[in-house]
Design a protein around this motif. Sequence first.
Motif, PDB file in Angstrom:
ATOM      1  N   ASP A 102       8.690   0.530  -9.626  1.00  0.00           N
ATOM      2  CA  ASP A 102       7.818   1.114  -8.610  1.00  0.00           C
ATOM      3  C   ASP A 102       8.160   2.562  -8.297  1.00  0.00           C
ATOM      4  O   ASP A 102       7.302   3.326  -7.837  1.00  0.00           O
ATOM      5  CB  ASP A 102       7.884   0.286  -7.322  1.00  0.00           C
ATOM      6  N   GLU A 103       9.392   2.971  -8.534  1.00  0.00           N
ATOM      7  CA  GLU A 103       9.768   4.358  -8.251  1.00  0.00           C
ATOM      8  C   GLU A 103       9.329   5.320  -9.352  1.00  0.00           C
ATOM      9  O   GLU A 103       9.486   6.535  -9.215  1.00  0.00           O
ATOM     10  CB  GLU A 103      11.277   4.480  -8.040  1.00  0.00           C
ATOM     11  N   PHE A 104       8.785   4.798 -10.448  1.00  0.00           N
ATOM     12  CA  PHE A 104       8.285   5.641 -11.530  1.00  0.00           C
ATOM     13  C   PHE A 104       6.900   6.151 -11.124  1.00  0.00           C
ATOM     14  O   PHE A 104       5.948   5.379 -11.002  1.00  0.00           O
ATOM     15  CB  PHE A 104       8.210   4.851 -12.830  1.00  0.00           C
ATOM     16  N   VAL A 105       6.768   7.460 -10.911  1.00  0.00           N
ATOM     17  CA  VAL A 105       5.537   8.050 -10.385  1.00  0.00           C
ATOM     18  C   VAL A 105       4.749   8.700 -11.518  1.00  0.00           C
ATOM     19  O   VAL A 105       5.297   9.477 -12.303  1.00  0.00           O
ATOM     20  CB  VAL A 105       5.851   9.084  -9.287  1.00  0.00           C
ATOM     21  N   PHE A 106       3.462   8.403 -11.572  1.00  0.00           N
ATOM     22  CA  PHE A 106       2.586   8.965 -12.603  1.00  0.00           C
ATOM     23  C   PHE A 106       1.828  10.164 -12.041  1.00  0.00           C
ATOM     24  O   PHE A 106       1.319  10.127 -10.925  1.00  0.00           O
ATOM     25  CB  PHE A 106       1.588   7.917 -13.091  1.00  0.00           C
ATOM     26  N   GLU A 107       1.731  11.223 -12.848  1.00  0.00           N
ATOM     27  CA  GLU A 107       1.037  12.439 -12.460  1.00  0.00           C
ATOM     28  C   GLU A 107      -0.329  12.514 -13.150  1.00  0.00           C
ATOM     29  O   GLU A 107      -0.544  11.938 -14.212  1.00  0.00           O
ATOM     30  CB  GLU A 107       1.868  13.662 -12.852  1.00  0.00           C
ATOM     31  N   GLY A 108      -1.246  13.272 -12.527  1.00  0.00           N
ATOM     32  CA  GLY A 108      -2.564  13.476 -13.112  1.00  0.00           C
ATOM     33  C   GLY A 108      -3.650  12.753 -12.351  1.00  0.00           C
ATOM     34  O   GLY A 108      -3.408  12.112 -11.327  1.00  0.00           O
ATOM     35  N   THR A 109      -4.875  12.868 -12.848  1.00  0.00           N
ATOM     36  CA  THR A 109      -5.999  12.167 -12.246  1.00  0.00           C
ATOM     37  C   THR A 109      -5.843  10.664 -12.470  1.00  0.00           C
ATOM     38  O   THR A 109      -5.021  10.219 -13.278  1.00  0.00           O
ATOM     39  CB  THR A 109      -7.324  12.624 -12.864  1.00  0.00           C
ATOM     40  N   LYS A 110      -6.676   9.890 -11.775  1.00  0.00           N
ATOM     41  CA  LYS A 110      -6.591   8.445 -11.965  1.00  0.00           C
ATOM     42  C   LYS A 110      -6.880   8.063 -13.412  1.00  0.00           C
ATOM     43  O   LYS A 110      -6.230   7.181 -13.976  1.00  0.00           O
ATOM     44  CB  LYS A 110      -7.570   7.736 -11.027  1.00  0.00           C
ATOM     45  N   THR A 111      -7.832   8.751 -14.032  1.00  0.00           N
ATOM     46  CA  THR A 111      -8.126   8.495 -15.444  1.00  0.00           C
ATOM     47  C   THR A 111      -6.924   8.834 -16.310  1.00  0.00           C
ATOM     48  O   THR A 111      -6.565   8.078 -17.234  1.00  0.00           O
ATOM     49  CB  THR A 111      -9.346   9.316 -15.890  1.00  0.00           C
ATOM     50  N   ASP A 112      -6.278   9.964 -16.036  1.00  0.00           N
ATOM     51  CA  ASP A 112      -5.075  10.348 -16.779  1.00  0.00           C
ATOM     52  C   ASP A 112      -3.983   9.301 -16.629  1.00  0.00           C
ATOM     53  O   ASP A 112      -3.308   8.936 -17.602  1.00  0.00           O
ATOM     54  CB  ASP A 112      -4.542  11.693 -16.272  1.00  0.00           C
TER      55      ASP A 112
ATOM     56  N   THR B 162      -4.968  -1.655  -8.898  1.00  0.00           N
ATOM     57  CA  THR B 162      -4.622  -0.245  -8.749  1.00  0.00           C
ATOM     58  C   THR B 162      -3.810   0.204  -9.966  1.00  0.00           C
ATOM     59  O   THR B 162      -3.265  -0.627 -10.712  1.00  0.00           O
ATOM     60  CB  THR B 162      -3.780  -0.031  -7.489  1.00  0.00           C
ATOM     61  N   PRO B 163      -3.680   1.513 -10.181  1.00  0.00           N
ATOM     62  CA  PRO B 163      -2.807   1.976 -11.264  1.00  0.00           C
ATOM     63  C   PRO B 163      -1.379   1.455 -11.126  1.00  0.00           C
ATOM     64  O   PRO B 163      -0.746   1.112 -12.137  1.00  0.00           O
ATOM     65  CB  PRO B 163      -2.870   3.498 -11.123  1.00  0.00           C
ATOM     66  N   ARG B 164      -0.856   1.378  -9.920  1.00  0.00           N
ATOM     67  CA  ARG B 164       0.500   0.860  -9.731  1.00  0.00           C
ATOM     68  C   ARG B 164       0.610  -0.579 -10.205  1.00  0.00           C
ATOM     69  O   ARG B 164       1.595  -0.966 -10.852  1.00  0.00           O
ATOM     70  CB  ARG B 164       0.910   0.968  -8.259  1.00  0.00           C
ATOM     71  N   GLU B 165      -0.400  -1.375  -9.902  1.00  0.00           N
ATOM     72  CA  GLU B 165      -0.364  -2.777 -10.335  1.00  0.00           C
ATOM     73  C   GLU B 165      -0.484  -2.881 -11.849  1.00  0.00           C
ATOM     74  O   GLU B 165       0.180  -3.730 -12.472  1.00  0.00           O
ATOM     75  CB  GLU B 165      -1.484  -3.544  -9.628  1.00  0.00           C
TER      76      GLU B 165
ATOM     77  N   ASP C  74       0.789  -1.223   0.000  1.00  0.00           N
ATOM     78  CA  ASP C  74       0.000   0.000   0.000  1.00  0.00           C
ATOM     79  C   ASP C  74       0.825   1.278   0.000  1.00  0.00           C
ATOM     80  O   ASP C  74       0.305   2.350  -0.316  1.00  0.00           O
ATOM     81  CB  ASP C  74      -0.935   0.019   1.215  1.00  0.00           C
ATOM     82  N   ASP C  75       2.096   1.182   0.367  1.00  0.00           N
ATOM     83  CA  ASP C  75       2.910   2.386   0.451  1.00  0.00           C
ATOM     84  C   ASP C  75       3.542   2.777  -0.883  1.00  0.00           C
ATOM     85  O   ASP C  75       4.264   3.770  -0.967  1.00  0.00           O
ATOM     86  CB  ASP C  75       4.006   2.213   1.507  1.00  0.00           C
ATOM     87  N   LEU C  76       3.271   2.032  -1.946  1.00  0.00           N
ATOM     88  CA  LEU C  76       3.825   2.351  -3.257  1.00  0.00           C
ATOM     89  C   LEU C  76       3.081   3.527  -3.875  1.00  0.00           C
ATOM     90  O   LEU C  76       1.881   3.721  -3.631  1.00  0.00           O
ATOM     91  CB  LEU C  76       3.730   1.133  -4.188  1.00  0.00           C
ATOM     92  N   PRO C  77       3.752   4.329  -4.705  1.00  0.00           N
ATOM     93  CA  PRO C  77       3.061   5.441  -5.376  1.00  0.00           C
ATOM     94  C   PRO C  77       2.013   4.926  -6.357  1.00  0.00           C
ATOM     95  O   PRO C  77       2.162   3.847  -6.931  1.00  0.00           O
ATOM     96  CB  PRO C  77       4.192   6.174  -6.103  1.00  0.00           C
ATOM     97  N   ASN C  78       0.941   5.688  -6.519  1.00  0.00           N
ATOM     98  CA  ASN C  78      -0.159   5.344  -7.425  1.00  0.00           C
ATOM     99  C   ASN C  78      -0.870   4.055  -7.033  1.00  0.00           C
ATOM    100  O   ASN C  78      -1.531   3.422  -7.857  1.00  0.00           O
ATOM    101  CB  ASN C  78       0.317   5.245  -8.877  1.00  0.00           C
TER     102      ASN C  78
END
Length: 398
Positions: free
Chosen positions: A340-350, A328-331, A238-242
């Motif tokens: 996992d260190e690659f972080v996505f920006e924007g809304t969940k849809t984005d 989840t988006p991360r999965e 759960d502590d992963l980004p996105n």
Amino acid sequence: MDADGDAVSESDAASDADGATASGDDAPVVAGFFSGCGGLDLGFERAGFDVALGSDQWEPAAQTYRRNFPDTEFVEEDVRELDAPAVRAAVERAGYDHEGIDVVIGGPPCQGFSRLNNEQIELDEMEKDRRNTLFEEFLRVVSVLEPQLVLMENVRDLINRQTSDDRYVKDLIVEEFAAQGYKCEYRVLEAEQYGVPQKRRRIFFMGTDRDVPIRFPEPTTPEGQWRTAGAALADATDDLPNMTYADTGEKTLERIRHVPPGGYYRDLPDRLKTKKYQCDCEDTDTCPHEPEIVKRYGTYLRRLDPGEPSLTVSTNVFIHPTEDRYLTPREMARLQTFPDEFVFEGTKTDVMKQIGNAVPVRLGEELANQLLEYFPEVRDAPPADPDVYEQQSLTDLA
């Protein structure tokens, strides 16, 4: 362990060591266009290329790219608005002479060619959808930078598309490569054969203006050893980004609980399937007809099989292989082999759109490793003659 949670083999470690060596002062230099969030670009960076330039006009993807490639010059602009001086200026801002770009990569969007867009109808998609001519803009930029090698990605179904005068679009693309001085070959690659836990088909066009053979990477992962969705998702925390969970209603959860591994909507009991009145009666309270079950196809309520690679990642979210919830988006990003260190920006849809549109990072890295073998010799190789170059038949490749 690597970023996908897998044990790193000796060959992987050796590849990483080679990449570290290649990323020195004499590393080949890459410029990316239609980069999206940067899946292909990251694959090239991991292989040891110096990614000098990225470009995309979609703001959420641009934000993601800048966050994850802080040392890369990024152009947030419609490529059609970039004239030759603007392209050269962008390269110079990155710290390079415009003649110093060795490779240009990118995936100009051609959504009108996908299977979801009327595969059985032979229309002139190039006239219908302006996005389908963006490959010409991509190759126009190539002609400005004159790299030794070019790699262009697109949807697999492009190979079936014809224009209204019965010409195959893939052949038009090869002709456009030749018009810019590049001989070209294309091949459909299957991502699961290159260590990606996902069954994904994409067509890649590889071009060169030098008299060298064009080589695509050979598969690295034989059937029976394919990476599975279950393994790729096993240790997500759960502590992963996105790692954002969907707020799923009880009715949908009940449906999810009835979908077996590898199954989808059609496996639900009839009482849980969507029903609609198919008659013309205006008042359903007095209508003598019964509502009929609505058929659904594709990825709707699709649960992944933990022992198989995932189906093609898109904006449609899968059900977790062993838990009663959506991924989840991360999965989903793990299925695309983003670290996992690659972080996505924007809304969940984005974010989901960025992930679904990306080239799997590991597939990009395998392509980059193949191109890396050309250097430094390709820089001094004699020029190619695309007019006499014979394109390999796609019938033998698909």
